[in-house]
Design a protein around this motif. Structure first.
Motif, PDB file in Angstrom:
ATOM      1  N   GLY A   1      50.177  70.738  35.451  1.00 24.93           N
ATOM      2  CA  GLY A   1      50.017  69.412  34.948  1.00 24.93           C
ATOM      3  C   GLY A   1      49.673  68.410  36.155  1.00 24.93           C
ATOM      4  O   GLY A   1      50.364  68.401  36.740  1.00 24.93           O
ATOM      5  N   THR A   2      48.984  67.567  35.496  1.00 25.32           N
ATOM      6  CA  THR A   2      48.722  66.597  36.324  1.00 25.32           C
ATOM      7  C   THR A   2      48.631  64.944  35.605  1.00 25.32           C
ATOM      8  O   THR A   2      48.564  65.036  34.480  1.00 25.32           O
ATOM      9  CB  THR A   2      47.554  66.283  37.209  1.00 25.32           C
ATOM     10  N   ARG A   3      48.739  64.054  36.219  1.00 25.25           N
ATOM     11  CA  ARG A   3      48.281  62.751  35.687  1.00 25.25           C
ATOM     12  C   ARG A   3      47.016  62.478  35.365  1.00 25.25           C
ATOM     13  O   ARG A   3      46.046  63.189  36.076  1.00 25.25           O
ATOM     14  CB  ARG A   3      48.926  61.383  36.578  1.00 25.25           C
ATOM     15  N   LYS A   4      46.713  61.668  34.425  1.00 22.37           N
ATOM     16  CA  LYS A   4      45.188  61.368  34.132  1.00 22.37           C
ATOM     17  C   LYS A   4      44.680  60.123  34.697  1.00 22.37           C
ATOM     18  O   LYS A   4      45.912  59.271  35.006  1.00 22.37           O
ATOM     19  CB  LYS A   4      44.925  61.351  32.712  1.00 22.37           C
TER      20      LYS A   4
ATOM     21  N   GLY B   1      61.032  66.477  29.463  1.00 23.89           N
ATOM     22  CA  GLY B   1      60.674  67.014  28.185  1.00 23.89           C
ATOM     23  C   GLY B   1      59.307  67.854  28.260  1.00 23.89           C
ATOM     24  O   GLY B   1      58.950  68.877  27.584  1.00 23.89           O
ATOM     25  N   THR B   2      58.379  67.508  29.509  1.00 23.65           N
ATOM     26  CA  THR B   2      57.227  68.229  29.700  1.00 23.65           C
ATOM     27  C   THR B   2      57.758  69.634  30.212  1.00 23.65           C
ATOM     28  O   THR B   2      57.075  70.887  29.727  1.00 23.65           O
ATOM     29  CB  THR B   2      56.504  67.668  30.942  1.00 23.65           C
ATOM     30  N   TYR B   3      58.667  70.022  30.877  1.00 22.07           N
ATOM     31  CA  TYR B   3      59.276  71.187  31.386  1.00 22.07           C
ATOM     32  C   TYR B   3      59.700  71.998  30.150  1.00 22.07           C
ATOM     33  O   TYR B   3      59.604  73.214  30.040  1.00 22.07           O
ATOM     34  CB  TYR B   3      60.033  70.975  32.463  1.00 22.07           C
ATOM     35  N   GLN B   4      60.279  71.434  29.354  1.00 24.34           N
ATOM     36  CA  GLN B   4      61.004  72.228  27.941  1.00 24.34           C
ATOM     37  C   GLN B   4      59.598  72.623  27.264  1.00 24.34           C
ATOM     38  O   GLN B   4      59.783  73.707  26.732  1.00 24.34           O
ATOM     39  CB  GLN B   4      61.731  71.154  27.188  1.00 24.34           C
ATOM     40  N   LYS B   5      58.555  71.940  27.154  1.00 26.52           N
ATOM     41  CA  LYS B   5      57.605  72.200  26.524  1.00 26.52           C
ATOM     42  C   LYS B   5      56.906  73.477  27.261  1.00 26.52           C
ATOM     43  O   LYS B   5      56.542  74.437  26.556  1.00 26.52           O
ATOM     44  CB  LYS B   5      56.268  71.176  26.129  1.00 26.52           C
ATOM     45  N   THR B   6      56.796  73.245  28.347  1.00 22.19           N
ATOM     46  CA  THR B   6      56.225  74.251  29.154  1.00 22.19           C
ATOM     47  C   THR B   6      57.212  75.857  28.984  1.00 22.19           C
ATOM     48  O   THR B   6      56.359  76.848  29.024  1.00 22.19           O
ATOM     49  CB  THR B   6      56.293  74.138  30.710  1.00 22.19           C
ATOM     50  N   ALA B   7      58.456  75.668  29.050  1.00 21.12           N
ATOM     51  CA  ALA B   7      59.117  76.838  28.841  1.00 21.12           C
ATOM     52  C   ALA B   7      58.984  77.636  27.649  1.00 21.12           C
ATOM     53  O   ALA B   7      58.974  78.639  27.236  1.00 21.12           O
ATOM     54  CB  ALA B   7      60.743  76.412  28.897  1.00 21.12           C
ATOM     55  N   GLU B   8      58.780  76.639  26.538  1.00 21.15           N
ATOM     56  CA  GLU B   8      58.530  77.197  25.186  1.00 21.15           C
ATOM     57  C   GLU B   8      57.276  77.980  25.041  1.00 21.15           C
ATOM     58  O   GLU B   8      57.126  79.010  24.575  1.00 21.15           O
ATOM     59  CB  GLU B   8      58.476  76.194  24.163  1.00 21.15           C
TER      60      GLU B   8
ATOM     61  N   LEU C   1      45.084  72.925  28.396  1.00 17.38           N
ATOM     62  CA  LEU C   1      46.427  73.486  27.676  1.00 17.38           C
ATOM     63  C   LEU C   1      46.827  71.965  26.945  1.00 17.38           C
ATOM     64  O   LEU C   1      47.516  71.224  27.860  1.00 17.38           O
ATOM     65  CB  LEU C   1      47.261  73.810  28.384  1.00 17.38           C
ATOM     66  N   PRO C   2      46.339  71.544  26.054  1.00 14.58           N
ATOM     67  CA  PRO C   2      46.939  70.204  25.208  1.00 14.58           C
ATOM     68  C   PRO C   2      48.069  70.265  24.941  1.00 14.58           C
ATOM     69  O   PRO C   2      48.684  71.498  24.670  1.00 14.58           O
ATOM     70  CB  PRO C   2      45.835  70.133  24.123  1.00 14.58           C
ATOM     71  N   GLY C   3      48.896  69.240  24.965  1.00 16.54           N
ATOM     72  CA  GLY C   3      50.133  68.714  24.374  1.00 16.54           C
ATOM     73  C   GLY C   3      51.313  69.269  25.160  1.00 16.54           C
ATOM     74  O   GLY C   3      52.534  69.260  24.749  1.00 16.54           O
ATOM     75  N   ILE C   4      51.085  69.470  26.625  1.00 14.68           N
ATOM     76  CA  ILE C   4      52.039  69.729  27.490  1.00 14.68           C
ATOM     77  C   ILE C   4      52.283  68.619  28.354  1.00 14.68           C
ATOM     78  O   ILE C   4      53.491  68.133  28.739  1.00 14.68           O
ATOM     79  CB  ILE C   4      51.721  71.102  28.379  1.00 14.68           C
ATOM     80  N   ALA C   5      51.433  68.197  29.039  1.00 17.44           N
ATOM     81  CA  ALA C   5      51.212  66.836  29.917  1.00 17.44           C
ATOM     82  C   ALA C   5      50.124  66.096  29.930  1.00 17.44           C
ATOM     83  O   ALA C   5      49.265  66.229  28.744  1.00 17.44           O
ATOM     84  CB  ALA C   5      51.432  67.655  31.408  1.00 17.44           C
ATOM     85  N   ALA C   6      49.976  64.925  30.529  1.00 15.23           N
ATOM     86  CA  ALA C   6      49.034  64.088  30.378  1.00 15.23           C
ATOM     87  C   ALA C   6      47.754  64.975  30.644  1.00 15.23           C
ATOM     88  O   ALA C   6      46.532  64.792  29.852  1.00 15.23           O
ATOM     89  CB  ALA C   6      48.972  63.112  31.564  1.00 15.23           C
ATOM     90  N   ASN C   7      47.512  65.800  31.258  1.00 13.18           N
ATOM     91  CA  ASN C   7      46.235  66.759  31.664  1.00 13.18           C
ATOM     92  C   ASN C   7      47.023  67.950  32.132  1.00 13.18           C
ATOM     93  O   ASN C   7      47.677  68.102  33.342  1.00 13.18           O
ATOM     94  CB  ASN C   7      45.271  66.239  32.482  1.00 13.18           C
ATOM     95  N   ALA C   8      46.798  69.120  31.222  1.00 13.09           N
ATOM     96  CA  ALA C   8      47.247  70.440  31.759  1.00 13.09           C
ATOM     97  C   ALA C   8      46.446  71.448  31.604  1.00 13.09           C
ATOM     98  O   ALA C   8      45.473  71.450  30.627  1.00 13.09           O
ATOM     99  CB  ALA C   8      48.493  70.432  31.111  1.00 13.09           C
ATOM    100  N   VAL C   9      46.605  72.726  32.447  1.00 13.06           N
ATOM    101  CA  VAL C   9      45.639  73.797  32.184  1.00 13.06           C
ATOM    102  C   VAL C   9      46.577  75.149  32.201  1.00 13.06           C
ATOM    103  O   VAL C   9      47.697  75.004  32.901  1.00 13.06           O
ATOM    104  CB  VAL C   9      44.550  74.143  33.261  1.00 13.06           C
ATOM    105  N   GLN C  10      46.067  76.125  31.716  1.00 12.85           N
ATOM    106  CA  GLN C  10      46.694  77.241  31.728  1.00 12.85           C
ATOM    107  C   GLN C  10      45.987  78.429  32.556  1.00 12.85           C
ATOM    108  O   GLN C  10      44.822  78.419  32.059  1.00 12.85           O
ATOM    109  CB  GLN C  10      46.929  77.984  30.345  1.00 12.85           C
TER     110      GLN C  10
END
Length: 211
Positions: free
Chosen positions: A134-137, A28-35, A197-206
């Protein structure tokens, strides 16, 4: 002169669990990323899944981006992969990508290897291209792990897992709030823009390469 591949191979010998950085439950994280990527890159572009693991994320992104981009996978420990990645040697990855995606990779790497891998990811981004990392928090995630003992690094632990070949220690580093953003900014320099970058992974950046 030691190559990056040689450095990576030697480091991974002592980096138990690094081949498990991407599993089926993170699809699901990768699907959000692709979008998200759809709005960041031109049609006909190329995407790299850096640390493809089982290949589930690579396939999920390829399905969503099939009319827009080619998706390649890179995995340095491909033995468990359900689908052979395009690359198993970092030095075989030629050229640069419109988007590089890496989820749950940096958090399983000890500091020296993490620095090298982060710089490699940044070097694979085209000018005006992006990376989503993205990483874990730490809070409520890594710090809640069972069978753990402290590591030398702040907010990092070794987790002992049972495997068929016996107990195996897995490294985990947690990143809270702006820590991942600050870490990558510190390595990226002025040629890159880094934002949370909120809403993608536990903690993510763009990350965007400016030139």
């Amino acid at each position: 002169m030691i190559t990056f591949k040689q450095f990576l191979d030697e480091a991974l010998e002592h980096q138990a669990g690094s081949e498990t950085t991407q599993v089926a439950t993170t699809t699901g994280t990768y699907q959000k990323t692709a979008e998200k990527i759809k709005g960041l890159m031109p049609t006909g572009g190329a995407v790299l899944d850096y640390g493809a693991g089982l290949g589930e994320g690579t396939r999920a992104m390829a399905e969503i981006l099939k009319d827009r981009a080619v998706v390649h996978g890179y995995e340095p420990s491909p033995g468990r992969a359900k689908q052979k990645p395009n690359f198993t040697d970092p030095e075989d990855i030629k050229g640069q990508y419109d988007a590089v995606v890496s989820h749950n990779v940096l958090n399983v790497l000890e500091p020296e290897l993490r620095h090298q891998v982060t710089k490699h990811i940044l070097g694979l981004i085209k000018p005006e291209g992006h990376a989503i990392i993205g990483t874990r928090k730490w809070t409520g995630d890594v710090n809640a792990a069972k069978n753990a003992e402290p590591a030398d690094e702040e907010k990092a632990i070794w987790i002992t897992k049972k495997t068929k070949s016996g107990p195996q220690k897995v490294y985990q580093k947690g990143f809270d709030k702006s820590e991942l953003q600050d870490y990558i900014k510190g390595l990226a320099g002025e040629d890159f823009e880094v934002k949370r970058l909120p809403g993608i992974a536990a903690n993510a950046v763009q990350v965007k390469r400016l030139k």
